[in-house]
Design an enzyme around this catalytic site. Structure first.
Site, mmCIF file in Angstrom:
data_model
loop_
_atom_site.group_PDB
_atom_site.id
_atom_site.type_symbol
_atom_site.label_atom_id
_atom_site.label_comp_id
_atom_site.label_asym_id
_atom_site.label_seq_id
_atom_site.Cartn_x
_atom_site.Cartn_y
_atom_site.Cartn_z
ATOM 1 N N HIS A 189 -6.130 3.347 -3.926
ATOM 2 C CA HIS A 189 -5.980 3.429 -2.582
ATOM 3 C C HIS A 189 -6.372 5.065 -2.232
ATOM 4 O O HIS A 189 -5.880 5.571 -1.098
ATOM 5 C CB HIS A 189 -4.628 3.114 -2.017
ATOM 6 C CG HIS A 189 -4.684 2.842 -0.550
ATOM 7 N ND1 HIS A 189 -5.406 2.016 0.259
ATOM 8 C CD2 HIS A 189 -3.493 3.155 0.037
ATOM 9 C CE1 HIS A 189 -5.207 2.024 1.385
ATOM 10 N NE2 HIS A 189 -3.673 2.628 1.649
ATOM 11 N N HIS B 74 -5.615 9.364 0.989
ATOM 12 C CA HIS B 74 -5.494 8.773 1.937
ATOM 13 C C HIS B 74 -5.931 9.085 3.283
ATOM 14 O O HIS B 74 -5.445 8.981 4.444
ATOM 15 C CB HIS B 74 -3.892 8.427 2.329
ATOM 16 C CG HIS B 74 -3.529 7.006 2.895
ATOM 17 N ND1 HIS B 74 -3.497 6.854 4.491
ATOM 18 C CD2 HIS B 74 -3.451 5.654 2.513
ATOM 19 C CE1 HIS B 74 -3.346 5.641 4.801
ATOM 20 N NE2 HIS B 74 -3.286 4.888 3.406
ATOM 21 N N HIS C 113 3.527 -2.360 3.296
ATOM 22 C CA HIS C 113 3.586 -1.164 2.567
ATOM 23 C C HIS C 113 4.955 -0.874 1.610
ATOM 24 O O HIS C 113 5.876 -1.610 2.223
ATOM 25 C CB HIS C 113 3.701 0.096 3.605
ATOM 26 C CG HIS C 113 2.499 -0.107 4.463
ATOM 27 N ND1 HIS C 113 2.011 -0.775 5.376
ATOM 28 C CD2 HIS C 113 1.274 0.728 4.179
ATOM 29 C CE1 HIS C 113 1.130 -0.589 5.984
ATOM 30 N NE2 HIS C 113 0.277 0.267 5.407
ATOM 31 N N ASP D 3 0.834 -1.174 -0.130
ATOM 32 C CA ASP D 3 -0.210 0.034 -0.075
ATOM 33 C C ASP D 3 1.127 1.335 0.145
ATOM 34 O O ASP D 3 1.946 1.215 0.580
ATOM 35 C CB ASP D 3 -0.815 0.017 1.379
ATOM 36 C CG ASP D 3 -2.081 -0.987 1.546
ATOM 37 O OD1 ASP D 3 -1.989 -1.781 0.401
ATOM 38 O OD2 ASP D 3 -2.834 -0.779 2.171
ATOM 39 N N ASP D 4 0.232 2.391 -0.527
ATOM 40 C CA ASP D 4 0.851 3.670 -0.239
ATOM 41 C C ASP D 4 1.609 4.204 -1.242
ATOM 42 O O ASP D 4 2.008 5.327 -1.175
ATOM 43 C CB ASP D 4 1.412 3.998 1.033
ATOM 44 C CG ASP D 4 0.051 3.747 2.316
ATOM 45 O OD1 ASP D 4 -0.868 3.472 2.059
ATOM 46 O OD2 ASP D 4 0.828 3.906 3.600
#
Ligand SMILES: *[C@@H]1O[C@H](CO)[C@@H](O)[C@H](O)[C@H]1NC(C)=O
Ligand SMILES: *[C@@H]1O[C@H](CO)[C@@H](O)[C@H](O)[C@H]1NC(C)=O
Ligand SMILES: *[C@@H]1O[C@H](CO)[C@@H](O)[C@H](O)[C@H]1NC(C)=O
Length: 454
Positions: free
Chosen positions: A250, A254, A361, A200-201
């Site tokens: 995503h 965020h 991540h 993620d991210d």
């Protein structure tokens, strides 16, 4: 090189009023909440310096064993808080216009990104305005989609503790507070020992190191990219896609989605879909809610926008498959604890009838280093073997189903309820009220500046 985008990146950090709680919670594989990267608790307070390092269990992973499996592993002792920035690989340049991923035969060629400009997108790392013509159009599309959005008020920032009524209202099915899921959520893979690999991210400066390792060992992942990062490093997203990874949404900035209005959620998802489409020529069909922060209102908007939510595996009221890797960089955990969490995840996976999905991540060097140096080499050496694939593949779907433009429309929109085949997990909110007392979440800081200099 100064990475100006990083100066704007909100780094969500958590601190706990009582370090003993952190200690206790960190004994489990990982926890919801307070799991640093799973709980939506924005506040204006600065993080405390309380660190997990003082009270964490030692790793039961033999680091000498796993380290030897990857000769390029960064030593464990170097994967620490505030690690000085190591040199990164050179960022890729845009691929030739029209390039196609070999794993999706009917994919359109990638567009020309030389004219792509952040000026045509919302400001980075904050919820987009909802009054733009673009967002207004998406709002209209959602209202015409035939999907009924339940009348649930946006949560206050601060997670379960700040929203005690919503936290125990099972008809909201708020995952954060008790792990409630619906059969439209993907939380597991279909088969035992199948691992739906996700990061993620990103994309971020250390993502090339992750891609390089994945390519060496011939693994592919689902990458839940943040729109603000996509517009910052579009060529890197093209490389991910053309290397055979699954790209999924995503959000734009965020933020925890349950704290936003319907219109803001539509903007978060819409801009994220749009920037990915502008960079790749395809639009993802899957999304992950930041922090796992999803309830029935967010679910309905996702459905109306053709996005299937993918969370990560939860085994009971206190344990989810979160490695905790996000929190090495800020000192809220350490690499030994992350490897201990990983060991627990694999042990739990061995007791499950279906496969699993883990939270990891690629935003920070530390989480990339622990993945490429330790977790993945360890995973590859496991017996019985783990079958490691992107999420779309572990659901036995063709890769073309990962995107609106390439799925064959026999399943467009995707037949959500059949996803995973094992998703009938309408979660009772077991023990949520009791846990509320035990959970002390003091602060989340949105740190607007990070002095990352490369
Ligand atoms: C629980 O949430 C639903 C909406 O999902 C709402 O209609 C209901 O009034 C709520 N119940 C309580 C006790 O607040
Ligand atoms: C949840 O599962 C973990 C790992 O299997 C276990 O250690 C823990 O005791 C369980 N907790 C509850 C409340 O069942
Ligand atoms: C499926 O439908 C979408 C629009 O909903 C369209 O863009 C796409 O081209 C269609 N896919 C195929 C393979 O025809």
């Amino acid at each position: 090189m100064k990475l100006t985008a990083f100066h704007l990146l909100p780094l969500v950090s958590f601190a706990f009023a009582n370090p003993n709680h952190l200690h206790q919670q960190r004994q489990a594989a990982s926890s919801i909440p307070p799991s640093s990267s799973t709980s939506p608790q924005p506040s204006s307070s600065a993080p405390t310096s309380s660190s997990a390092a003082s009270g964490v269990a030692s790793s039961s992973v033999s680091s000498s064993t796993v380290a030897s499996e990857n000769p390029t592993a960064v030593p464990l002792a170097s994967i620490v808080v505030n690690v000085p920035s190591a040199p990164t690989q050179i960022m890729p340049t845009p691929v030739p216009v029209g390039s196609k991923p070999s794993n999706i035969p009917n994919a359109p060629g990638v567009p020309d990104i030389s004219t792509l400009s952040p000026v045509n997108f919302p400001a980075l790392d904050r919820p987009a305005p909802t009054d733009s013509p673009q967002v207004q159009q998406w709002i209209q599309e959602v209202s015409q989609s035939g999907v009924t959005i339940p009348n649930i008020a946006p949560n206050a920032p601060g997670g379960c503790v700040a929203n005690p009524t919503a936290a125990v209202n099972s008809s909201n099915c708020w995952w954060t507070c008790g792990g409630c899921t619906r059969n439209t959520d993907v939380t597991n893979c279909n088969q035992k020992y199948q691992w739906g690999l996700t990061y993620d991210d990103g994309p971020a400066p250390y993502t090339p190191d992750l891609l390089s390792y994945l390519s060496q060992v011939d693994l592919h992942a689902t990458l839940f990219v943040v729109g603000s990062r996509v517009i910052s490093w579009p060529a890197l997203v093209q490389e991910e896609y053309l290397s055979g990874h699954q790209i999924a949404v995503h959000t734009w900035s965020h933020y925890p989605l349950t704290t936003l209005t319907n219109e803001q959620i539509i903007a978060e998802l819409g801009w994220s879909k749009k920037v990915i489409h502008d960079v790749l020529g395809v639009t993802p069909t899957m999304m992950r809610p930041p922090f796992g922060d999803i309830d029935d209102r967010v679910r309905a908007i996702c459905t109306a926008m053709n996005l299937v939510p993918v969370i990560w595996t939860r085994v009971n009221s206190t344990t989810t498959f979160d490695t905790g890797d996000f929190d090495i960089h800020n000192g809220l955990t350490n690499v030994q604890q992350v490897l201990f969490n990983w060991e627990n995840i694999v042990s739990n996976a061995a007791t499950m009838n279906d496969g699993f999905i883990v939270l990891e991540h690629d935003l920070f060097q530390q989480s990339v280093d622990v993945a490429t140096g330790y977790i993945l080499p360890d995973a590859l050496a496991r017996q019985p073997a783990l079958n490691i694939t992107p999420v779309i593949s572990c659901l036995n779907r063709p890769f073309s189903d990962a995107y609106i433009e390439t799925n064959d429309n026999t399943s467009n929109p995707l037949p959500l309820a059949s996803y995973g085949g094992n998703q009938a997990k309408n979660g009772a909110i077991v023990g949520a009220a009791a846990r509320m007392d035990a959970i002390v979440i003091a602060a989340v800081a949105i740190i607007g500046a990070m002095a990352l200099t490369l």
